[in-house]
Design a protein around this motif. Structure first.
Motif, PDB file in Angstrom:
ATOM      1  N   PHE A  14       1.191  -0.906   0.026  1.00  0.00           N
ATOM      2  CA  PHE A  14      -0.182  -0.149   0.011  1.00  0.00           C
ATOM      3  C   PHE A  14       0.827   1.208  -0.122  1.00  0.00           C
ATOM      4  CE2 PHE A  14      -2.926  -3.146   1.995  1.00  0.00           C
ATOM      5  CZ  PHE A  14      -4.179  -3.213   1.111  1.00  0.00           C
ATOM      6  N   ARG A  15       0.426   2.108  -0.661  1.00  0.00           N
ATOM      7  CA  ARG A  15       1.047   3.655  -0.667  1.00  0.00           C
ATOM      8  C   ARG A  15       0.340   5.066  -0.735  1.00  0.00           C
ATOM      9  NH1 ARG A  15       4.453   4.500  -6.827  1.00  0.00           N
ATOM     10  NH2 ARG A  15       1.774   5.165  -7.504  1.00  0.00           N
ATOM     11  N   LYS A  16       0.433   6.080  -0.107  1.00  0.00           N
ATOM     12  CA  LYS A  16      -0.268   7.389  -0.449  1.00  0.00           C
ATOM     13  C   LYS A  16      -1.473   7.323  -1.233  1.00  0.00           C
ATOM     14  CE  LYS A  16       0.442   9.340   5.118  1.00  0.00           C
ATOM     15  NZ  LYS A  16       1.143  10.385   4.953  1.00  0.00           N
ATOM     16  N   ASP A  17      -0.423   7.581  -1.659  1.00  0.00           N
ATOM     17  CA  ASP A  17      -0.579   8.115  -3.784  1.00  0.00           C
ATOM     18  C   ASP A  17       0.291   7.905  -4.239  1.00  0.00           C
ATOM     19  OD1 ASP A  17       1.365  10.906  -3.693  1.00  0.00           O
ATOM     20  OD2 ASP A  17      -0.772  11.468  -1.621  1.00  0.00           O
ATOM     21  N   LYS A  18       0.149   8.442  -5.867  1.00  0.00           N
ATOM     22  CA  LYS A  18       1.321   7.317  -6.817  1.00  0.00           C
ATOM     23  C   LYS A  18       2.938   9.387  -6.917  1.00  0.00           C
ATOM     24  CE  LYS A  18      -1.176  10.678 -10.321  1.00  0.00           C
ATOM     25  NZ  LYS A  18      -1.799  11.359 -11.605  1.00  0.00           N
ATOM     26  N   ASP A  19       2.479  10.134  -5.791  1.00  0.00           N
ATOM     27  CA  ASP A  19       3.627  10.982  -5.996  1.00  0.00           C
ATOM     28  C   ASP A  19       4.304  10.727  -4.355  1.00  0.00           C
ATOM     29  OD1 ASP A  19       2.973  12.323  -8.661  1.00  0.00           O
ATOM     30  OD2 ASP A  19       0.562  13.109  -7.718  1.00  0.00           O
ATOM     31  N   ASP A  20       3.662   9.916  -3.418  1.00  0.00           N
ATOM     32  CA  ASP A  20       3.861   9.821  -1.913  1.00  0.00           C
ATOM     33  C   ASP A  20       4.693   8.486  -2.250  1.00  0.00           C
ATOM     34  OD1 ASP A  20       4.532   9.515   0.623  1.00  0.00           O
ATOM     35  OD2 ASP A  20       2.801  10.987   0.778  1.00  0.00           O
ATOM     36  N   LYS A  21       5.670   8.599  -1.838  1.00  0.00           N
ATOM     37  CA  LYS A  21       6.850   7.395  -1.418  1.00  0.00           C
ATOM     38  C   LYS A  21       6.305   6.667  -0.244  1.00  0.00           C
ATOM     39  CE  LYS A  21      10.280   8.710  -3.865  1.00  0.00           C
ATOM     40  NZ  LYS A  21      10.242   7.784  -5.455  1.00  0.00           N
ATOM     41  N   THR A  22       5.382   7.114   0.235  1.00  0.00           N
ATOM     42  CA  THR A  22       5.079   6.132   1.900  1.00  0.00           C
ATOM     43  C   THR A  22       4.452   5.857   1.482  1.00  0.00           C
ATOM     44  OG1 THR A  22       4.926   8.814   2.830  1.00  0.00           O
ATOM     45  CG2 THR A  22       3.891   6.977   4.561  1.00  0.00           C
ATOM     46  N   GLY A  23       4.626   4.069   2.156  1.00  0.00           N
ATOM     47  CA  GLY A  23       4.541   3.230   1.984  1.00  0.00           C
ATOM     48  C   GLY A  23       3.919   2.038   3.212  1.00  0.00           C
ATOM     49  N   VAL A  24       3.694   1.177   3.039  1.00  0.00           N
ATOM     50  CA  VAL A  24       3.522   0.370   4.437  1.00  0.00           C
ATOM     51  C   VAL A  24       3.023  -1.814   3.044  1.00  0.00           C
ATOM     52  CG1 VAL A  24       0.989   0.250   4.535  1.00  0.00           C
ATOM     53  CG2 VAL A  24       2.599  -0.312   6.046  1.00  0.00           C
TER      54      VAL A  24
END
Length: 339
Positions: free
Chosen positions: A244-254
């Motif tokens: 999972f990730r926040k959005d396509k422009d955000d590298k934050t994931g889990v």
């Protein structure tokens, strides 16, 4: 005139048999082959059957009609027509030239969860069947659809074409594909095969645009939505890892584990077993160093895993549920979870 009378008798016999099934289907005359004893073999095609084999009827000199019931004999005679008879004819009915792709016109929901599938052939013939199951096997990348006829006991296996607008008769499958079909059949027989409600629902669920969304809370107590980009199935640990990730422009994931046998329940790393933690490290290394091999094990969140399911069945984790199939809510594109 005699041919018209014979076809009326054949239709009447077929209609009587159809009472054991769903409803009658109209039969179309294809060819009649006269035998030395004065009897004839009539090759017919029903409005509830693709052009794969024919319905075969025997007609005596006294115009008594019986139908061939043995599928092997039916197949032999169908091959005989296509191989030996058809090449000798100047004209053949248009349906004989049908290709194996059939346009999906509409899917109608019936009582008790059944689905009626209306198709249009390449020659303009309308065909109505009842769907048995719709299953996407991501290992072979094939969307299988099984259907039965309305008026007699015949089953057809299709695949959904890449444009999602047609189904294609599956003919002469390879050994590998046949093994997949055998597993699907065994799971279906034991009531353990999930099925999308319709082909259309399945196609929507499998679309790249269909992203499952969850809500996660960070250490500061802020909740944010995360979209599932793909899942990876690790055969060794029999674990599905969902990325999972926040959005396509955000590298934050889990990365979470997903239990496909328990309503797609998600678990954070703090709930993983040691085996799953080691498996995740192995998966991340593969993702970094061998993308080609990594991609072979990836699919979407709403996809089942035939191998996981079959192993769970054989290990006794999944118990047979006779005459029952699961329903996958394909329209659900958002899954709300807070951790």
């Amino acid at each position: 005139m005699e041919n018209k009378v014979i076809m009326q008798k054949i239709q009447a016999l077929a209609d009587e048999k159809a009472k054991r099934y769903i409803r009658p289907a109209e039969l179309t005359y294809i060819y009649d082959e006269e035998k030395e004893d004065g009897s004839s073999i009539y090759y017919c095609l029903g409005s509830d059957m693709p052009r794969l084999v024919f319905r075969i009827f025997y007609v005596t000199k006294d115009l008594e009609v019986t139908e061939e019931e043995n599928i092997q004999k039916i197949t032999e005679l169908s091959v005989h027509y296509n191989r030996d008879i058809k090449p000798t004819l100047k004209l053949v009915p248009p349906s004989v030239e049908e290709v194996t792709d059939y346009l999906i016109e509409v899917e109608n929901a019936l009582d008790r969860g059944a689905v009626e599938l209306k198709l249009r052939s390449s020659t303009g013939r309308d065909i109505t069947l009842i769907e048995v199951y719709r299953y996407y096997d991501f290992r072979s990348r094939i969307f299988f659809v099984s259907c039965v006829t309305l008026s007699f006991n015949a089953q057809y296996l299709f695949t959904v074409t890449n444009d999602s607008k047609h189904v294609r008769l599956l003919l002469n499958p390879s050994k590998e594909i046949l093994e997949r079909i055998n597993i699907i059949t065994e799971l279906l027989r034991n009531g353990l095969l999930p099925s999308y409600r319709t082909i259309s629902d399945g196609v929507k669920a499998l679309s790249q645009d269909n992203k499952v969304t969850i809500n996660l809370r960070d250490n500061q107590g802020v909740t944010a939505p995360f979209n599932c980009t793909f899942v990876y199935d690790d055969d060794e640990s029999q674990t599905r890892f969902a990325f999972f990730r926040k959005d396509k422009d955000d590298k934050t994931g889990v990365i979470l584990t997903q239990d496909i046998f328990n309503n797609n329940k998600l678990s954070l790393p703090n709930l993983w077993t040691e085996e799953q933690k080691k498996a995740c490290e192995r998966v991340l290394d593969l993702m970094k160093n061998n993308r080609t091999e990594f991609a072979k094990h990836t699919t979407s969140f709403v996809t089942d895993d035939l191998d996981f399911r079959y192993k769970a069945f054989k290990d006794g984790k999944l118990q047979p549920r006779a005459n029952q199939t699961e329903s996958k809510p394909a329209e659900t594109t958002e899954k709300k979870t807070e951790e």
